[in-house]
Design a protein around this motif. Sequence first.
Motif, PDB file in Angstrom:
ATOM      1  N   GLN A 199      -4.961  -6.363  -2.882  1.00  0.00           N
ATOM      2  CA  GLN A 199      -5.818  -5.561  -3.737  1.00  0.00           C
ATOM      3  C   GLN A 199      -7.053  -6.375  -4.103  1.00  0.00           C
ATOM      4  O   GLN A 199      -6.948  -7.510  -4.572  1.00  0.00           O
ATOM      5  CB  GLN A 199      -5.075  -5.142  -5.009  1.00  0.00           C
ATOM      6  CG  GLN A 199      -3.837  -4.278  -4.757  1.00  0.00           C
ATOM      7  CD  GLN A 199      -4.202  -2.944  -4.140  1.00  0.00           C
ATOM      8  OE1 GLN A 199      -5.243  -2.355  -4.476  1.00  0.00           O
ATOM      9  NE2 GLN A 199      -3.345  -2.452  -3.241  1.00  0.00           N
ATOM     10  N   THR A 211      -5.920  -3.295   0.881  1.00  0.00           N
ATOM     11  CA  THR A 211      -4.796  -2.874   1.717  1.00  0.00           C
ATOM     12  C   THR A 211      -3.546  -2.755   0.867  1.00  0.00           C
ATOM     13  O   THR A 211      -3.574  -2.963  -0.355  1.00  0.00           O
ATOM     14  CB  THR A 211      -4.557  -3.874   2.859  1.00  0.00           C
ATOM     15  OG1 THR A 211      -4.198  -5.156   2.287  1.00  0.00           O
ATOM     16  CG2 THR A 211      -5.802  -4.044   3.716  1.00  0.00           C
ATOM     17  N   ARG A 212      -2.422  -2.430   1.553  1.00  0.00           N
ATOM     18  CA  ARG A 212      -1.164  -2.279   0.821  1.00  0.00           C
ATOM     19  C   ARG A 212      -0.691  -3.575   0.208  1.00  0.00           C
ATOM     20  O   ARG A 212      -0.067  -3.582  -0.852  1.00  0.00           O
ATOM     21  CB  ARG A 212      -0.092  -1.745   1.790  1.00  0.00           C
ATOM     22  CG  ARG A 212       1.246  -1.470   1.156  1.00  0.00           C
ATOM     23  CD  ARG A 212       2.183  -0.850   2.158  1.00  0.00           C
ATOM     24  NE  ARG A 212       2.360  -1.715   3.305  1.00  0.00           N
ATOM     25  CZ  ARG A 212       3.282  -2.714   3.362  1.00  0.00           C
ATOM     26  NH1 ARG A 212       4.070  -2.944   2.324  1.00  0.00           N
ATOM     27  NH2 ARG A 212       3.390  -3.438   4.443  1.00  0.00           N
TER      28      ARG A 212
END
Length: 489
Positions: free
Chosen positions: A84, A80-81
């Motif tokens: 990682q 996801t943002r």
Amino acid sequence: MSLSLSRWLPDGLAARFALLLATALIVANVLALLVLSLERARWGRESRDSRELERIVALVPVLESIEADLRPAIVRKASTRVAQIELSKNPLVGMTADNERSRSLQQRLSQSLSPRKVFVMVGTRRHQDNRRDEAHQQNERRPPQRLAPEIIGVSIQLAVSARLSSAPEEGRGGTSTQAESSTGTMLAGGDWVNITARSEPPSQGHVSALLGEGVFYLILGLSLVSVLIVGLWFVRRLTQPLALLAEAAQAAGRGDRSARVPEQGAREVREAAAAFNAMQAQIARFDAERTRTLGAVGHDLRTPITSLRIRAEMLDDEFRDPMVRTLDEMTVMANGLVAFARGNAEGEEVQSVELNDMLSHLCEERGAEFSPGEAQNIRARPVALLRAVGNLVDNAIRYGSGARVSLERSAECARIIIDDDGPGIPEERMETVFEPFVRGDESRNSETGGAGLGLSIALSIIRSHGGTLSMHNREPTGLRVIVSLPITE
């Protein structure tokens, strides 16, 4: 310090109570805001941690159950943002960091993923722009205005099934830990899942966020308004009997023995009011007894004085004249005692008095000049007040060769001003002349009669009306007497 602080505090009890309530409410709400912001940050961090832990705990068995060539695709989709995920032959974190949060996360993951090896490191990482900001702020000697984000690093060793593992892998992983599962024997000797997540620091922006929402101001405003309304209503109920007590005490100080206070309010206030009323009643009884005693003495002295005077008239002139003069002085004193007692009597009814009319008739009867003022009505005992002002006018005519009377009005009282052109009174004797049997200075005519009770009678009557009496020497000669009476109509 305390004097300077008291100068800025309001005088009234209600205002001070309101200031105290407002300060306490503001401080309490600010402290509550700080605690709420810290708890909100902690809850948010724990919520994020729980979500990430659940994802990790769910992801690891999935990766272990699929073929190795499919794992990179799963890892990319799981990233996801803020988190990682990577696969590697070596762990990103070689050992769990020595801090409470790292150990707590490692323990929670180990309980769910045992017997897999789990290493956790929680710390901070400064970005390049943060380092530039810090260098710039250090040059300006200012503290950093932005905290570095929190970085969480997790390394988890994947387990492989003993049934599916090859011989070379078994030889290489001979020291691996074993465990029983539904797929057979699991060997914790596979690849490493490295997870790097970042989050906001726990104390960044939460207070300002709460302030920006406006909820804090709304709650603070409502609490201030509601508490101040109730508090001021309560203080008003509390201070109203105190204000009545203060007014009655001022009236008592002016000589009004009829002033009483309603016995209402809190228990302490009721007790104070009852004590004041009892004191007033006791002083009134004492004054009445003293007045009756003085009147009785003055009245009873008249009979023996008259008898002595009749006998003195039968003596020769050589002895008669000194005795008659002495008896005349005693008669004046006895008459003064009776007049003093009569002036202090409070049997007369209080009624409305128009000062211009009263002073006009008084000055006309005594031959004094009168300058009328604005029409003013007051509540007074007319005979007693006329006697008091009459004594003052008589003194001005007797000792000052004439009297000039004028009437003025201020915001709260009427002022009767009596001027004469006499020698005045020495400054050191201004207070003593109001005492009973004390006459003016020796320069005044001793044959004008009087026992020194006129000013005492006038002062007593004026004080009983709630007024004041003062004297001032005029330049170059003369005396000014000012009678101030409260306007009650």
